[in-house]
Design an enzyme around this catalytic site. Structure first.
Site, PDB file in Angstrom:
ATOM      1  N   LYS A 165     -86.793  24.817  -9.541  1.00 25.77           N
ATOM      2  CA  LYS A 165     -85.569  24.039  -9.260  1.00 25.77           C
ATOM      3  C   LYS A 165     -84.688  24.768  -8.244  1.00 25.77           C
ATOM      4  O   LYS A 165     -84.217  24.162  -7.284  1.00 25.77           O
ATOM      5  CB  LYS A 165     -84.747  23.814 -10.550  1.00 25.77           C
ATOM      6  CG  LYS A 165     -85.468  23.040 -11.629  1.00 25.77           C
ATOM      7  CD  LYS A 165     -84.562  22.744 -12.822  1.00 25.77           C
ATOM      8  CE  LYS A 165     -84.055  23.974 -13.549  1.00 25.77           C
ATOM      9  NZ  LYS A 165     -85.084  24.790 -14.214  1.00 25.77           N
ATOM     10  N   ARG A 193     -78.394  19.593 -19.117  1.00 24.33           N
ATOM     11  CA  ARG A 193     -79.486  20.127 -19.940  1.00 24.33           C
ATOM     12  C   ARG A 193     -79.460  19.529 -21.354  1.00 24.33           C
ATOM     13  O   ARG A 193     -80.336  19.832 -22.146  1.00 24.33           O
ATOM     14  CB  ARG A 193     -79.348  21.645 -20.053  1.00 24.33           C
ATOM     15  CG  ARG A 193     -80.192  22.442 -19.061  1.00 24.33           C
ATOM     16  CD  ARG A 193     -79.883  23.897 -19.293  1.00 24.33           C
ATOM     17  NE  ARG A 193     -80.840  24.861 -18.886  1.00 24.33           N
ATOM     18  CZ  ARG A 193     -80.808  25.546 -17.751  1.00 24.33           C
ATOM     19  NH1 ARG A 193     -79.915  25.278 -16.837  1.00 24.33           N
ATOM     20  NH2 ARG A 193     -81.683  26.499 -17.526  1.00 24.33           N
ATOM     21  N   ARG A 211     -90.401  37.097 -11.052  1.00 25.09           N
ATOM     22  CA  ARG A 211     -89.566  36.694  -9.920  1.00 25.09           C
ATOM     23  C   ARG A 211     -88.349  37.601  -9.704  1.00 25.09           C
ATOM     24  O   ARG A 211     -87.868  38.231 -10.636  1.00 25.09           O
ATOM     25  CB  ARG A 211     -89.140  35.231 -10.049  1.00 25.09           C
ATOM     26  CG  ARG A 211     -88.148  34.964 -11.140  1.00 25.09           C
ATOM     27  CD  ARG A 211     -87.902  33.462 -11.287  1.00 25.09           C
ATOM     28  NE  ARG A 211     -86.893  33.214 -12.288  1.00 25.09           N
ATOM     29  CZ  ARG A 211     -86.474  32.008 -12.652  1.00 25.09           C
ATOM     30  NH1 ARG A 211     -86.980  30.924 -12.079  1.00 25.09           N
ATOM     31  NH2 ARG A 211     -85.554  31.868 -13.566  1.00 25.09           N
ATOM     32  N   ARG A 255     -83.146  38.966 -12.782  1.00 28.49           N
ATOM     33  CA  ARG A 255     -82.256  38.481 -13.836  1.00 28.49           C
ATOM     34  C   ARG A 255     -82.630  39.115 -15.179  1.00 28.49           C
ATOM     35  O   ARG A 255     -83.815  39.212 -15.489  1.00 28.49           O
ATOM     36  CB  ARG A 255     -82.369  36.960 -13.957  1.00 28.49           C
ATOM     37  CG  ARG A 255     -81.619  36.240 -12.867  1.00 28.49           C
ATOM     38  CD  ARG A 255     -81.886  34.774 -12.838  1.00 28.49           C
ATOM     39  NE  ARG A 255     -81.947  34.133 -14.146  1.00 28.49           N
ATOM     40  CZ  ARG A 255     -82.099  32.820 -14.312  1.00 28.49           C
ATOM     41  NH1 ARG A 255     -82.209  32.036 -13.256  1.00 28.49           N
ATOM     42  NH2 ARG A 255     -82.139  32.299 -15.507  1.00 28.49           N
ATOM     43  N   ARG A 293     -86.299  30.024 -23.712  1.00 29.95           N
ATOM     44  CA  ARG A 293     -85.754  29.064 -22.737  1.00 29.95           C
ATOM     45  C   ARG A 293     -86.659  27.830 -22.639  1.00 29.95           C
ATOM     46  O   ARG A 293     -86.176  26.706 -22.483  1.00 29.95           O
ATOM     47  CB  ARG A 293     -85.573  29.752 -21.380  1.00 29.95           C
ATOM     48  CG  ARG A 293     -84.396  30.739 -21.423  1.00 29.95           C
ATOM     49  CD  ARG A 293     -84.446  31.788 -20.323  1.00 29.95           C
ATOM     50  NE  ARG A 293     -84.362  31.246 -18.997  1.00 29.95           N
ATOM     51  CZ  ARG A 293     -84.747  31.899 -17.903  1.00 29.95           C
ATOM     52  NH1 ARG A 293     -85.265  33.116 -17.993  1.00 29.95           N
ATOM     53  NH2 ARG A 293     -84.618  31.343 -16.732  1.00 29.95           N
TER      54      ARG A 293
HETATM   55  P1  AMP Z   1     -80.746  28.977 -15.150  1.00 31.01           P
HETATM   56  O1  AMP Z   1     -80.249  29.870 -14.073  1.00 31.01           O
HETATM   57  O2  AMP Z   1     -80.589  27.523 -14.830  1.00 31.01           O
HETATM   58  O3  AMP Z   1     -82.149  29.324 -15.604  1.00 31.01           O
HETATM   59  O4  AMP Z   1     -79.801  29.224 -16.426  1.00 31.01           O
HETATM   60  C1  AMP Z   1     -79.732  30.509 -17.025  1.00 31.01           C
HETATM   61  C2  AMP Z   1     -79.109  30.378 -18.398  1.00 31.01           C
HETATM   62  O5  AMP Z   1     -77.774  29.885 -18.272  1.00 31.01           O
HETATM   63  C3  AMP Z   1     -79.805  29.403 -19.334  1.00 31.01           C
HETATM   64  O6  AMP Z   1     -80.908  29.983 -20.014  1.00 31.01           O
HETATM   65  C4  AMP Z   1     -78.660  29.037 -20.287  1.00 31.01           C
HETATM   66  O7  AMP Z   1     -78.409  30.076 -21.209  1.00 31.01           O
HETATM   67  C5  AMP Z   1     -77.468  28.982 -19.330  1.00 31.01           C
HETATM   68  N1  AMP Z   1     -77.266  27.631 -18.739  1.00 31.01           N
HETATM   69  C6  AMP Z   1     -77.398  27.262 -17.435  1.00 31.01           C
HETATM   70  N2  AMP Z   1     -77.142  25.974 -17.260  1.00 31.01           N
HETATM   71  C7  AMP Z   1     -76.846  25.480 -18.498  1.00 31.01           C
HETATM   72  C8  AMP Z   1     -76.510  24.189 -18.984  1.00 31.01           C
HETATM   73  N3  AMP Z   1     -76.440  23.130 -18.159  1.00 31.01           N
HETATM   74  N4  AMP Z   1     -76.274  24.073 -20.322  1.00 31.01           N
HETATM   75  C9  AMP Z   1     -76.346  25.118 -21.164  1.00 31.01           C
HETATM   76  N5  AMP Z   1     -76.669  26.371 -20.765  1.00 31.01           N
HETATM   77  C10 AMP Z   1     -76.927  26.550 -19.439  1.00 31.01           C
END
Ligand code: AMP
Length: 228
Positions: A23, A98, A137, A171, A182
């Protein structure tokens, strides 16, 4: 509604998919190609954690465990970011919504400004491959370009192809254990949004297991169709 409204209205694109589906990579490509703004709630939350805001403090432990941050926090962060002037160019939502509560909140926010969702693109991948993708990554600390230990190495080891900086970052939640949590959160809470957007007739499914550039080409074809 007039034709002019349609032409001047900023595009709203949603990228759906589990961690590692690409994404962020594809959102960055769309940002470069169309000039839309990539809105990653993960990035916004990581910035809040780094800045030590109240939202960041509340989110930190949940993110480290691979769970979902509360709808209340995420919706507030997204609402503030969407109100910034650059979002008038159009937005690519990467990692939001989400949950169904977030999807409904997004509908309400867009209704306030007379906007609509042009497309919700579901990046379809094989779960088993996602752990290896995510665990390997890393990104350039200078410009955010994404790399991978096996699948996308920089031309010169340790140096960013795009900006030439040599500081890379990983990360803390990109570990095999956290990816499993996740993925679980994705299937339990986010995957149901695929049918939510199918019912709204904005869903586009995309096979995201292949070559990054070929997926990017296919993505642009879908976006051209959805924003025409
Ligand atoms: P990402 O960078 O999109 O993989 O998000 C990293 C982490 O941030 C996720 O594993 C969640 O803990 C949190 N997070 C990001 N976006 C959301 C969302 N829309 N709703 C809830 N938690 C989120």
């Amino acid at each position: 509604m007039t034709d002019t409204d349609v032409l001047t209205r900023p595009a709203v694109l949603i990228l759906l998919g589990p961690p590692g589906a690409g994404k962020g990579t594809q959102a960055r490509k769309l940002e470069t190609h169309y000039g839309f703004v990539q809105l990653s709630t993960g990035d916004l939350l990581r910035a809040a954690v780094a800045a030590g805001t109240a939202a960041g403090l509340a989110a930190k432990a949940v993110m480290e465990a691979g769970g979902l941050v509360s709808d209340e926090i995420v919706i507030a962060i997204l609402r503030d970011r969407l109100a910034e002037p650059d979002c008038a160019k159009g937005v690519i939502l990467d990692g939001f919504p989400r949950t169904s509560v977030q999807a409904e909140a997004l509908d309400a926010l867009l209704a306030e400004t007379g906007q609509r969702i042009n497309a919700a693109i579901s990046l379809e991948v094989d779960d088993a491959a996602m752990v290896a993708r995510v665990a390997g990554r890393y990104t350039c600390a200078g410009c955010g370009e994404g790399y991978h230990d096996d699948f996308k190495k920089p031309r010169v080891s340790g140096t960013c192809d795009v900006c030439g900086k040599s500081e890379m970052s990983r990360r803390p939640d990109d570990t095999a254990e956290t990816v499993a949590s996740r993925l679980e959160a994705y299937h339990a809470q986010t995957a149901p949004l695929i049918s939510y957007y199918a019912q709204k007739n904005v869903l586009q499914r995309l096979d995201a297991m292949g070559d990054i550039n070929e997926i990017g080409t296919e993505m642009r074809r879908l976006v051209d169709g959805a924003t025409a």
